[in-house]
Design a protein around this motif. Sequence first.
Motif, short mmCIF file in Angstrom:
data_model
loop_
_atom_site.label_atom_id
_atom_site.label_comp_id
_atom_site.label_asym_id
_atom_site.label_seq_id
_atom_site.Cartn_x
_atom_site.Cartn_y
_atom_site.Cartn_z
N GLU A 21 0.82 -1.20 0.00
CA GLU A 21 0.00 0.00 0.00
C GLU A 21 0.87 1.26 0.00
N SER A 22 1.97 1.21 0.71
CA SER A 22 2.89 2.35 0.73
C SER A 22 3.41 2.64 -0.66
N TRP A 23 3.82 1.61 -1.38
CA TRP A 23 4.37 1.82 -2.72
C TRP A 23 3.33 2.32 -3.70
N ARG A 24 2.07 1.90 -3.52
CA ARG A 24 1.01 2.42 -4.39
C ARG A 24 0.84 3.92 -4.18
N LEU A 25 0.94 4.36 -2.93
CA LEU A 25 0.86 5.80 -2.68
C LEU A 25 2.06 6.54 -3.25
N LEU A 26 3.24 5.97 -3.07
CA LEU A 26 4.45 6.62 -3.59
C LEU A 26 4.37 6.79 -5.10
N ASP A 27 3.74 5.85 -5.78
CA ASP A 27 3.59 5.94 -7.24
C ASP A 27 2.73 7.12 -7.65
N ARG A 42 11.53 4.48 -0.69
CA ARG A 42 11.57 3.16 -1.33
C ARG A 42 12.87 2.43 -0.96
N GLY A 43 13.97 3.17 -0.98
CA GLY A 43 15.26 2.57 -0.66
C GLY A 43 15.27 1.99 0.75
N SER A 44 14.70 2.73 1.70
CA SER A 44 14.63 2.23 3.08
C SER A 44 13.84 0.93 3.14
N HIS A 45 12.71 0.89 2.46
CA HIS A 45 11.88 -0.32 2.47
C HIS A 45 12.62 -1.50 1.86
N LEU A 46 13.26 -1.27 0.73
CA LEU A 46 13.98 -2.36 0.07
C LEU A 46 15.13 -2.86 0.93
N ARG A 47 15.79 -1.95 1.60
CA ARG A 47 16.89 -2.34 2.49
C ARG A 47 16.36 -3.15 3.67
N GLN A 48 15.21 -2.75 4.19
CA GLN A 48 14.63 -3.45 5.33
C GLN A 48 14.29 -4.90 4.98
N GLY A 50 15.91 -6.65 2.78
CA GLY A 50 17.13 -7.35 2.39
C GLY A 50 17.49 -7.26 0.92
N ALA A 51 16.76 -6.45 0.16
CA ALA A 51 17.06 -6.28 -1.27
C ALA A 51 18.04 -5.12 -1.44
N ILE A 52 19.26 -5.33 -0.99
CA ILE A 52 20.24 -4.23 -0.94
C ILE A 52 20.62 -3.76 -2.34
N ASP A 53 20.71 -4.66 -3.29
CA ASP A 53 21.05 -4.27 -4.65
C ASP A 53 20.02 -3.31 -5.22
N LEU A 54 18.76 -3.58 -4.98
CA LEU A 54 17.70 -2.69 -5.46
C LEU A 54 17.70 -1.38 -4.67
N ALA A 55 17.93 -1.47 -3.38
CA ALA A 55 17.97 -0.26 -2.54
C ALA A 55 19.07 0.69 -3.01
N ARG A 56 20.23 0.14 -3.35
CA ARG A 56 21.35 0.98 -3.76
C ARG A 56 21.01 1.77 -5.02
N LYS A 57 20.34 1.13 -5.96
CA LYS A 57 19.96 1.82 -7.20
C LYS A 57 18.98 2.96 -6.91
N VAL A 58 18.01 2.68 -6.06
CA VAL A 58 17.00 3.69 -5.74
C VAL A 58 17.62 4.82 -4.93
N ASP A 59 18.52 4.50 -4.01
CA ASP A 59 19.18 5.55 -3.23
C ASP A 59 20.08 6.40 -4.11
#
Length: 260
Positions: A21-27, A42-48, A50-59
């Motif tokens: 639901e959070s990501w739908r709002l962010l969109d 988004r980066g914080s959520h992805l890091r939480q 464990g998707a660090i590779d995706l978090a790094r791109k978003v950050d």
Amino acid sequence: MRGAEMLADAVALGARGYYDESWRLLDLVHQPSLNSLVSSTRGSHLRQIGAIDLARKVDGRALADAMDAESRADARIGLAADEVAEHRLGGDQLAAARDDAMHDWRTATRWWWVSAESALLVGELEGAEGAARTALVTSEPRSARHAAKSRIMVGAVVAARGEQPDEHLLAAEQTLVRDALATLQWPLALVVIAAMQHGVAGPALRDRAPSLVDAGRAAVGFIAAHLPADLAGRFLARTDLGPLLDAGSADVAGTFDVPR
């Protein structure tokens, strides 16, 4: 609903574990001045999860879109946290973020969190405790959620120093239960398990341990249910969740062989 309101609501939903639901709002946030903060969220959520590779791109995108001190600090703190999550110190990003971060209590709190985690990586318990306690002092008058996370971090460091963390962890629990903060329930449970295993939990924490482990395990399931299947799989595969998912709720104290 205006962009800033949607962003605030998305942050609140994410803290409670409603990542979908959070990501739908962010969109729905289409405001250039908020693009960086949206990416940092988004980066914080992805890091939480464990998707660090995706978090790094978003950050990285957050830093590229940053337009002010707050968004620059958030982005750099996120990048530092990504490095720490991969067992690197994140020192360059933390150093670059410090001046911007100290302009606002929220970014300052986040800066101290990551500084504490970085210190823990190299066994600097005194530095880690100082950073965690500074985060608590900074956040406590302003945000119950930020203060609760800070208390969990203080408790973790206190336990690592061989001292009882009961006061800090049980105070955090009250906030997590009241505000349904699923994303902090499982880290709290992991700290409780570690305190039990190392024999530093006091009587009050030992009494609460089975319930706290149950709550942490339930939070993991709740969060996974609010993620796309691929990301749910990555979250559940986090190696640090092992002690929580393996621990039995009915016999926590006995399993850890801690005298009551």
